[in-house]
Design a protein around this motif. Sequence first.
Motif, PDB file in Angstrom:
ATOM      1  N   GLN A 111       0.861  -1.178   0.000  1.00 21.11           N
ATOM      2  CA  GLN A 111       0.000   0.000   0.000  1.00 21.11           C
ATOM      3  C   GLN A 111       0.897   1.228   0.000  1.00 21.11           C
ATOM      4  O   GLN A 111       1.875   1.286   0.745  1.00 21.11           O
ATOM      5  N   GLY A 112       0.574   2.218  -0.829  1.00 25.94           N
ATOM      6  CA  GLY A 112       1.401   3.409  -0.897  1.00 25.94           C
ATOM      7  C   GLY A 112       0.656   4.574  -1.515  1.00 25.94           C
ATOM      8  O   GLY A 112      -0.503   4.461  -1.907  1.00 25.94           O
ATOM      9  N   THR A 113       1.352   5.699  -1.609  1.00 25.79           N
ATOM     10  CA  THR A 113       0.788   6.930  -2.143  1.00 25.79           C
ATOM     11  C   THR A 113       1.383   7.216  -3.509  1.00 25.79           C
ATOM     12  O   THR A 113       2.593   7.096  -3.699  1.00 25.79           O
ATOM     13  N   VAL A 114       0.536   7.612  -4.455  1.00 27.80           N
ATOM     14  CA  VAL A 114       1.008   7.952  -5.798  1.00 27.80           C
ATOM     15  C   VAL A 114       1.703   9.313  -5.735  1.00 27.80           C
ATOM     16  O   VAL A 114       1.108  10.301  -5.324  1.00 27.80           O
ATOM     17  N   VAL A 169       2.550   4.927 -12.929  1.00 28.18           N
ATOM     18  CA  VAL A 169       2.538   5.803 -11.766  1.00 28.18           C
ATOM     19  C   VAL A 169       3.740   5.452 -10.888  1.00 28.18           C
ATOM     20  O   VAL A 169       4.202   4.315 -10.888  1.00 28.18           O
ATOM     21  N   THR A 170       4.229   6.442 -10.166  1.00 24.12           N
ATOM     22  CA  THR A 170       5.288   6.216  -9.198  1.00 24.12           C
ATOM     23  C   THR A 170       4.639   6.213  -7.823  1.00 24.12           C
ATOM     24  O   THR A 170       3.974   7.170  -7.446  1.00 24.12           O
ATOM     25  N   VAL A 171       4.824   5.119  -7.097  1.00 17.17           N
ATOM     26  CA  VAL A 171       4.189   4.939  -5.793  1.00 17.17           C
ATOM     27  C   VAL A 171       5.260   4.935  -4.715  1.00 17.17           C
ATOM     28  O   VAL A 171       6.269   4.226  -4.836  1.00 17.17           O
ATOM     29  N   GLU A 172       5.053   5.731  -3.665  1.00 15.52           N
ATOM     30  CA  GLU A 172       5.976   5.756  -2.536  1.00 15.52           C
ATOM     31  C   GLU A 172       5.416   4.859  -1.442  1.00 15.52           C
ATOM     32  O   GLU A 172       4.312   5.074  -0.968  1.00 15.52           O
ATOM     33  N   VAL A 173       6.189   3.846  -1.066  1.00 17.31           N
ATOM     34  CA  VAL A 173       5.775   2.867  -0.065  1.00 17.31           C
ATOM     35  C   VAL A 173       6.613   3.083   1.195  1.00 17.31           C
ATOM     36  O   VAL A 173       7.842   3.092   1.128  1.00 17.31           O
ATOM     37  N   ALA A 174       5.956   3.259   2.340  1.00 15.59           N
ATOM     38  CA  ALA A 174       6.648   3.430   3.622  1.00 15.59           C
ATOM     39  C   ALA A 174       6.621   2.108   4.383  1.00 15.59           C
ATOM     40  O   ALA A 174       5.620   1.389   4.356  1.00 15.59           O
ATOM     41  N   ALA A 178      13.351   1.800  12.383  1.00 12.61           N
ATOM     42  CA  ALA A 178      13.270   3.125  11.771  1.00 12.61           C
ATOM     43  C   ALA A 178      12.349   3.061  10.558  1.00 12.61           C
ATOM     44  O   ALA A 178      12.243   2.026   9.891  1.00 12.61           O
ATOM     45  N   TRP A 179      11.674   4.173  10.293  1.00 17.90           N
ATOM     46  CA  TRP A 179      10.830   4.264   9.105  1.00 17.90           C
ATOM     47  C   TRP A 179      11.710   4.482   7.895  1.00 17.90           C
ATOM     48  O   TRP A 179      12.658   5.264   7.916  1.00 17.90           O
ATOM     49  N   ALA A 180      11.374   3.805   6.819  1.00 17.68           N
ATOM     50  CA  ALA A 180      12.070   3.983   5.549  1.00 17.68           C
ATOM     51  C   ALA A 180      11.011   4.044   4.460  1.00 17.68           C
ATOM     52  O   ALA A 180       9.865   3.661   4.676  1.00 17.68           O
ATOM     53  N   ARG A 181      11.376   4.552   3.293  1.00 18.75           N
ATOM     54  CA  ARG A 181      10.435   4.584   2.179  1.00 18.75           C
ATOM     55  C   ARG A 181      11.153   4.267   0.889  1.00 18.75           C
ATOM     56  O   ARG A 181      12.362   4.455   0.763  1.00 18.75           O
ATOM     57  N   SER A 182      10.367   3.781  -0.039  1.00 15.34           N
ATOM     58  CA  SER A 182      10.900   3.361  -1.319  1.00 15.34           C
ATOM     59  C   SER A 182       9.938   3.793  -2.416  1.00 15.34           C
ATOM     60  O   SER A 182       8.724   3.777  -2.222  1.00 15.34           O
ATOM     61  N   LYS A 183      10.477   4.171  -3.563  1.00 16.94           N
ATOM     62  CA  LYS A 183       9.645   4.541  -4.705  1.00 16.94           C
ATOM     63  C   LYS A 183       9.621   3.379  -5.691  1.00 16.94           C
ATOM     64  O   LYS A 183      10.663   2.818  -6.023  1.00 16.94           O
TER      65      LYS A 183
END
Length: 102
Positions: free
Chosen positions: A23-26, A35-40, A52-57
């Motif tokens: 689940q992520g944000t466009v 679309v490019t989705v950022e997943v935390a 720690a929180w990390a995110r990936s596109k």
Amino acid sequence: MAECTDKKCYEHGSLKIRGQVLQGTVVSAKNPHTVTVEVAFIKHVKKYARKAWARSKVMAHSPDCINADEGDLVKIGECRKLSKKKSWCVLEIIEKSKESKK
């Protein structure tokens, strides 16, 4: 919803979803059908024995029937390689962004 004639659609085409479902944000929807989705996610830092929180596109395929826009909260599923960078497909829009509702 629009008429879907996309061969790479998981519902109306021949694409199979297997593996992870995230689940992520466009973040970007500038390219056609992409679309490019950022997943935390939470990552364990071994050195400090902390989390720690990390995110990936991630680049994902957006079929005609879904048509995700920037700011939407989406569910994506892993599939076969669709192009050099795309191996995910948008399954559904969980929540539309406030800007796209207007």
